[in-house]
Design a protein around this motif. Structure first.
Motif, PDB file in Angstrom:
ATOM      1  N   GLU A 251     -50.338 -67.142  62.353  1.00 30.46           N
ATOM      2  CA  GLU A 251     -49.692 -68.067  63.288  1.00 30.46           C
ATOM      3  C   GLU A 251     -48.331 -68.523  62.794  1.00 30.46           C
ATOM      4  O   GLU A 251     -47.396 -68.734  63.577  1.00 30.46           O
ATOM      5  CB  GLU A 251     -50.609 -69.272  63.506  1.00 30.46           C
ATOM      6  N   GLN A 252     -48.179 -68.671  61.476  1.00 34.67           N
ATOM      7  CA  GLN A 252     -46.928 -69.175  60.917  1.00 34.67           C
ATOM      8  C   GLN A 252     -45.895 -68.080  60.663  1.00 34.67           C
ATOM      9  O   GLN A 252     -44.771 -68.365  60.233  1.00 34.67           O
ATOM     10  CB  GLN A 252     -47.185 -69.951  59.627  1.00 34.67           C
ATOM     11  N   ALA A 253     -46.234 -66.833  60.928  1.00 35.63           N
ATOM     12  CA  ALA A 253     -45.349 -65.716  60.604  1.00 35.63           C
ATOM     13  C   ALA A 253     -43.993 -65.731  61.317  1.00 35.63           C
ATOM     14  O   ALA A 253     -42.982 -65.350  60.713  1.00 35.63           O
ATOM     15  CB  ALA A 253     -46.062 -64.391  60.885  1.00 35.63           C
ATOM     16  N   PRO A 254     -43.899 -66.148  62.596  1.00 37.17           N
ATOM     17  CA  PRO A 254     -42.602 -66.054  63.287  1.00 37.17           C
ATOM     18  C   PRO A 254     -41.436 -66.724  62.575  1.00 37.17           C
ATOM     19  O   PRO A 254     -40.283 -66.298  62.715  1.00 37.17           O
ATOM     20  CB  PRO A 254     -42.887 -66.723  64.643  1.00 37.17           C
ATOM     21  N   ARG A 255     -41.692 -67.750  61.782  1.00 39.44           N
ATOM     22  CA  ARG A 255     -40.581 -68.433  61.114  1.00 39.44           C
ATOM     23  C   ARG A 255     -39.959 -67.614  59.994  1.00 39.44           C
ATOM     24  O   ARG A 255     -38.926 -68.004  59.435  1.00 39.44           O
ATOM     25  CB  ARG A 255     -41.023 -69.806  60.602  1.00 39.44           C
TER      26      ARG A 255
END
Length: 282
Positions: A251-255
């Protein structure tokens, strides 16, 4: 709905381990490379120091994927043949109806790739352009068209420190040559463009630098001396493979878009894999 990952250059090394990692994560997997069956002859095939072609094939990778209970699609693809590249993308979409993750891992790896500057031949640069610039663009465009229709998708482009810095030693001593560095520099620029242009339409794009990875291809292209010269960080191919699954699913990968991710440090920082550095890498 089962998600689909398309991994290029999956007959051996990082590509094979990435295909297996996505299969373990529950993806069905399409794999491409030039070598479908073990021992198949092909032009510019990478050989070891004794001139023996490197082991590995799509069929063997596919068998491992199926043993994990996932579907595997074998798609022959030659980066130097644009028609085969476009056909590969179409074949995967025809078989699965969607592609959720594209990993552009395949590269041209002929034995001329790390020729010294003065020995470099124009035909080598032509092959590098086809393999590192034109083929990935054609494939990614085809896959992105489908991703945009489905409203989501992840593209991971596998780069190298050779595309972002200078070699530690000359090519003749085991460093990389201009052709390889120029090819990987082009790879390093793709994901940022995709994120800027298509990020608002559900597309995520990442640039991953595996670091020095203990594969047969690395030894064949830069030799044992080159591996020793670069041993300030070396990992098994499972490390970048698991980082790519994390980038595609966390979930946190896009950043972590719009930067080059150093896979080995990233894997440890985010506890993606156990620390492998006390193991003996061969």
């Amino acid at each position: 709905m089962t998600q689909v990952a398309f991994i290029t250059g999956a007959s051996r090394g990082i590509g094979r381990e990435t295909a297996l990692a996505f299969a373990r994560a529950g993806f069905d997997v399409a794999i491409s490379a030039r070598t479908v069956q073990e021992g198949e002859p092909s032009a510019h095939r990478l050989c070891d120091a004794q001139g023996v072609p490197l082991a590995g094939s799509l069929d063997s990778t596919a068998a491992q994927i199926r043993a994990l209970g996932r579907e595997a699609l074998v798609v022959p693809m030659d980066l130097l043949d644009s028609a085969s590249v476009v056909a590969a993308g179409q074949a995967v979409l025809a078989a699965f109806g969607r592609i959720d993750v594209l990993v552009n891992n395949a590269i041209y790896q002929g034995n001329d790739l790390n020729a010294s500057f003065m020995a470099l031949q124009p035909q080598t640069l032509e092959r590098v352009f086809k393999g590192y610039v034109l083929a990935p663009m054609l494939l990614t465009q085809r896959v992105l068209a489908a991703m945009l229709e489905q409203g989501s998708g992840v593209v991971i482009n596998v780069t190298s420190g050779a595309g972002e810095g200078d070699p530690p030693v000359a090519a003749v001593d085991g460093g990389w040559g201009y052709a390889y560095g120029a090819g990987k520099a082009a790879v390093s620029r793709v994901s940022g463009v995709l994120a800027a242009e298509l990020g608002g339409q559900g597309i995520r794009a990442f640039t991953l630098n595996p670091g020095v990875v203990s594969t047969d291809a690395l030894k064949a292209t830069i030799g044992e001396r080159g591996v020793l010269a670069l041993r300030n960080g070396i990992a098994p191919p499972q490390v970048p493979a698991q980082v790519m699954v994390w980038l595609a699913t966390a979930e946190q990968a896009p950043r972590f878009q719009r930067r080059t991710i150093a896979a080995q440090a990233f894997a440890l920082e985010h506890a993606i894999v156990a620390d492998w550095r006390t193991e003996v890498i061969v």
